[in-house]
Design an enzyme around this catalytic site. Sequence first.
Site, PDB file in Angstrom:
ATOM      1  N   SER A 215     -34.224  14.463  40.840  1.00 12.56           N
ATOM      2  CA  SER A 215     -33.288  13.510  41.457  1.00 12.56           C
ATOM      3  C   SER A 215     -33.321  12.201  40.676  1.00 12.56           C
ATOM      4  CB  SER A 215     -33.654  13.285  42.930  1.00 12.56           C
ATOM      5  OG  SER A 215     -32.641  12.574  43.605  1.00 12.56           O
ATOM      6  N   ASN A 216     -32.859  11.114  41.303  1.00 17.38           N
ATOM      7  CA  ASN A 216     -32.870   9.791  40.682  1.00 17.38           C
ATOM      8  C   ASN A 216     -33.109   8.737  41.749  1.00 17.38           C
ATOM      9  OD1 ASN A 216     -30.143   8.988  41.763  1.00 17.38           O
ATOM     10  ND2 ASN A 216     -29.527  10.724  40.502  1.00 17.38           N
ATOM     11  N   TYR A 217     -33.090   7.473  41.348  1.00 18.17           N
ATOM     12  CA  TYR A 217     -33.482   6.389  42.252  1.00 18.17           C
ATOM     13  C   TYR A 217     -32.332   5.823  43.097  1.00 18.17           C
ATOM     14  CZ  TYR A 217     -37.819   6.197  39.556  1.00 18.17           C
ATOM     15  OH  TYR A 217     -39.012   6.506  38.962  1.00 18.17           O
TER      16      TYR A 217
END
Length: 406
Positions: A215-217
């Site tokens: 995923s990412n932030y």
Amino acid sequence: MRNKKVLIGVTGGIAAYKICNLVRLFVKAGAEVKVIMTPAATRIVSPLTLSVLSKNEVIINMFPNGDNWEAAEKVEHSTWHINLGAWADVFIIAPATANSIAKIEAGICDNFLLSTVLAARCPVILSPTMDVDMYRNKITQRNISSLKSKGFIIINPVEGELASGLYGEGKMPEPEELFDFTKNFLLKKKDLKGKKILITAGPTRENIDPVRFISNYSSGKMGYAIAEEANSRGADVILISGPVNIKASDGIHLIKVNTALEMFEAVKSNMKSIDLAVMSAAVSDYRPKIKLKNKLKKEASIINLELEKNPDILEYLGKSKQGYFLIGFALETNNEEEYAGEKLIRKNADMIVLNNPNTEGAGFNTETNVVTLITKEKIERYGIMHKAEVAKIIIEKYLEMKNKKR
């Protein structure tokens, strides 16, 4: 402003003396105005003056002074904070001192004004006003950010000479600016009524096994801010969101997804008859080619994870575009405007919102953003601002470009 009910709260900042003019402006515009003061504010400006200007009794304490009043009057006065909280169309607190902001954030109600804040059913606008170092203090900034996330509306202070003699942020905007802000908020046009808007927000999660994912932030705050702005202006909003910790307003049609493929399918299923598509989600470019059914055990020192490309949702919308306006987002760390300009053409978008996560105040998990709006006609660069303000600028730009095409 005729028939509008405006409640003004005055706390003990030196700028309280300017509120006389703010009351006068609202009354002159036809609004019904009532004023609440903290005891500290009465040392700076006279309650009698504000009472005469507002044509209503100014309330300071939870109970009237003196002992010679009937029991019925006691009960009525003691519930005024409830009544006023339900009466007002808007509650503006100016100046809002660091002390009052901290108490509101903590839910403390040790005076009549703070009790009314907790009882208010209407939007509450705060005008933080204090010395520059108090304003910049991390505790104050945390309190303000937290109140924003809870739905309070913040009028940012301006730079100028302060009562301490210092120069910097913390000065209350002039009464005319406070009046215009509140009036525009109350009388906001439903200029998106009848428009169907599709928005994506947040990250996606690409499963490796039952317990791990790529995923990412992304926090989703930017996309949700755009959805809230569009909803407040009367649009029919469909918000397709990856996993985030944000609650959308009841009027927004929220569709929750996890993976890029799920988001892609949701977009395709809801793009019929849309007027605007805003692709602000941080969609994972790749996903594991094989999702393991069981947890991957920690055995080998090196693991090769084979990835395959996810569908490009913005590109799909650009190729399928018929009658709708398309806005994409570009997060770049170098050659930003060049890459974003290429993306605008390549994806057949009408506008790209560019930001750089390495810029202070921009990027993931922040309350603020620093953006550049790129269209085929021009590039417009903006300074740091709250994401709600960015959302407003994006919607205004969309309306401006749509009107030009007519």
